[in-house]
Design a protein around this motif. Structure first.
Motif, mmCIF file in Angstrom:
data_model
loop_
_atom_site.group_PDB
_atom_site.id
_atom_site.type_symbol
_atom_site.label_atom_id
_atom_site.label_comp_id
_atom_site.label_asym_id
_atom_site.label_seq_id
_atom_site.Cartn_x
_atom_site.Cartn_y
_atom_site.Cartn_z
ATOM 1 N N ASP A 113 -22.727 -17.045 -23.432
ATOM 2 C CA ASP A 113 -23.056 -16.429 -22.147
ATOM 3 C C ASP A 113 -23.751 -17.441 -21.240
ATOM 4 O O ASP A 113 -24.253 -18.479 -21.683
ATOM 5 N N VAL A 114 -23.782 -17.118 -19.950
ATOM 6 C CA VAL A 114 -24.420 -17.956 -18.941
ATOM 7 C C VAL A 114 -25.335 -17.078 -18.087
ATOM 8 O O VAL A 114 -25.015 -15.921 -17.814
ATOM 9 N N ILE A 115 -26.457 -17.639 -17.642
ATOM 10 C CA ILE A 115 -27.408 -16.926 -16.791
ATOM 11 C C ILE A 115 -27.363 -17.537 -15.392
ATOM 12 O O ILE A 115 -27.481 -18.751 -15.235
ATOM 13 N N PRO A 140 -27.648 -21.708 -20.756
ATOM 14 C CA PRO A 140 -27.625 -22.492 -19.525
ATOM 15 C C PRO A 140 -27.951 -21.619 -18.329
ATOM 16 O O PRO A 140 -27.595 -20.438 -18.290
ATOM 17 N N VAL A 141 -28.641 -22.196 -17.355
ATOM 18 C CA VAL A 141 -29.067 -21.457 -16.166
ATOM 19 C C VAL A 141 -28.523 -22.126 -14.911
ATOM 20 O O VAL A 141 -28.664 -23.340 -14.727
ATOM 21 N N ILE A 142 -27.901 -21.313 -14.067
ATOM 22 C CA ILE A 142 -27.461 -21.751 -12.742
ATOM 23 C C ILE A 142 -28.386 -21.095 -11.720
ATOM 24 O O ILE A 142 -28.605 -19.885 -11.770
ATOM 25 N N ALA A 143 -28.946 -21.876 -10.811
ATOM 26 C CA ALA A 143 -29.861 -21.350 -9.800
ATOM 27 C C ALA A 143 -29.270 -21.483 -8.408
ATOM 28 O O ALA A 143 -28.649 -22.492 -8.076
ATOM 29 N N VAL A 144 -29.457 -20.433 -7.602
ATOM 30 C CA VAL A 144 -29.115 -20.476 -6.174
ATOM 31 C C VAL A 144 -30.412 -20.221 -5.422
ATOM 32 O O VAL A 144 -31.002 -19.143 -5.535
#
Length: 248
Positions: A113-115, A140-144
């Motif tokens: 999964d991805v956050i 893994p974390v993607i930030a906007v």
């Protein structure tokens, strides 16, 4: 120049910069994480508080969007976590770092999964705490976020960290400090972060669908308001069983 024309200019110039970023491959690292996760049977969990919840709504559970997606919200603490509804009465809830662990415990995260976390300021306690929980558990974390705004304010989490300092991939929503792009009668207004974030959300979705299509049929929602739409969507949702959160 009219207010409408001014705001249109402030908005479109930012959207054009984001489009150029995408064209130049600037969103590819995030798209690769999303596509690889879904191709491996993973789910994308998207969290945002305040107006940034709109970003999560753009990604999860909508027509033209990817099916293996979950929207995480603070109200999940009440709806699914057993907390008293009075918890949601405080405007300071999103700043509370103590609730991140409880909220994370409600996320049906599994390997692959991805956050994804959206926050204009990127410094509130719940946001930073949730990102730290995700990293602590190996996701893994993607930030906007707004890099201009987050650099200008102090972090509110005890760690002293900002979302942008935790995430594996950071996407700048290009909102200015304070999110106001113009001034009318002495008041800052013309907030743009919701518009740029929605554009980013759609570009990520489009790019992920394109990448997934290289290996087969991407799991994409069609409108439930077209004949057979609900039935088709339900069949694809059933593949993921109770790992999908809907109705919150």
């Amino acid at each position: 120049m009219s207010h409408a024309a001014t705001f249109l200019g402030e908005t479109t110039t930012r959207l054009e910069r984001i489009a150029a970023l995408a064209e130049g491959g600037g969103l590819d690292p995030a798209i690769a994480l999303l596509a690889d996760s879904i191709a491996a049977g993973g789910i994308v969990h998207v969290f945002g508080t305040g107006h940034s919840e709109a970003f999560a709504m753009e990604v999860a559970g909508r027509a033209g969007g990817l099916i293996p997606t979950n929207k995480i919200a603070l109200r999940d603490l009440v709806l699914r976590g057993g907390e008293d509804r009075s918890l949601l009465g405080s405007s300071l809830l999103e700043r509370d770092p103590q609730i991140a662990e409880k909220l994370w415990a409600l996320v049906p995260a599994q390997p692959k999964d991805v956050i994804v976390i959206a926050s204009n300021s990127g410094v509130n306690g719940s946001i930073v705490g949730f990102a730290l929980q995700a990293k602590e558990h190996g996701y893994p974390v993607i930030a906007v976020t707004s890099l201009e705004h987050t650099a200008a304010v102090e972090p509110k989490h005890p760690s002293g960290k900002r979302l942008s300092e935790i995430a594996d991939v950071v996407i700048d929503n290009l909102a200015p400090y304070g999110d106001s792009t113009m001034e009318v009668a002495g008041n800052g207004c013309g907030a743009v972060s919701s518009l740029t974030a929605a554009f980013i959300a759609q570009l990520l979705t489009i790019g992920t669908i394109e990448k997934l299509a290289e290996g087969g049929e991407p799991p994409v929602y069609i409108s439930a308001n077209v004949p057979g739409g609900h039935e088709r969507n339900q069949k694809l949702e059933d593949v993921y069983g109770d790992r999908l959160i809907r109705g919150s």
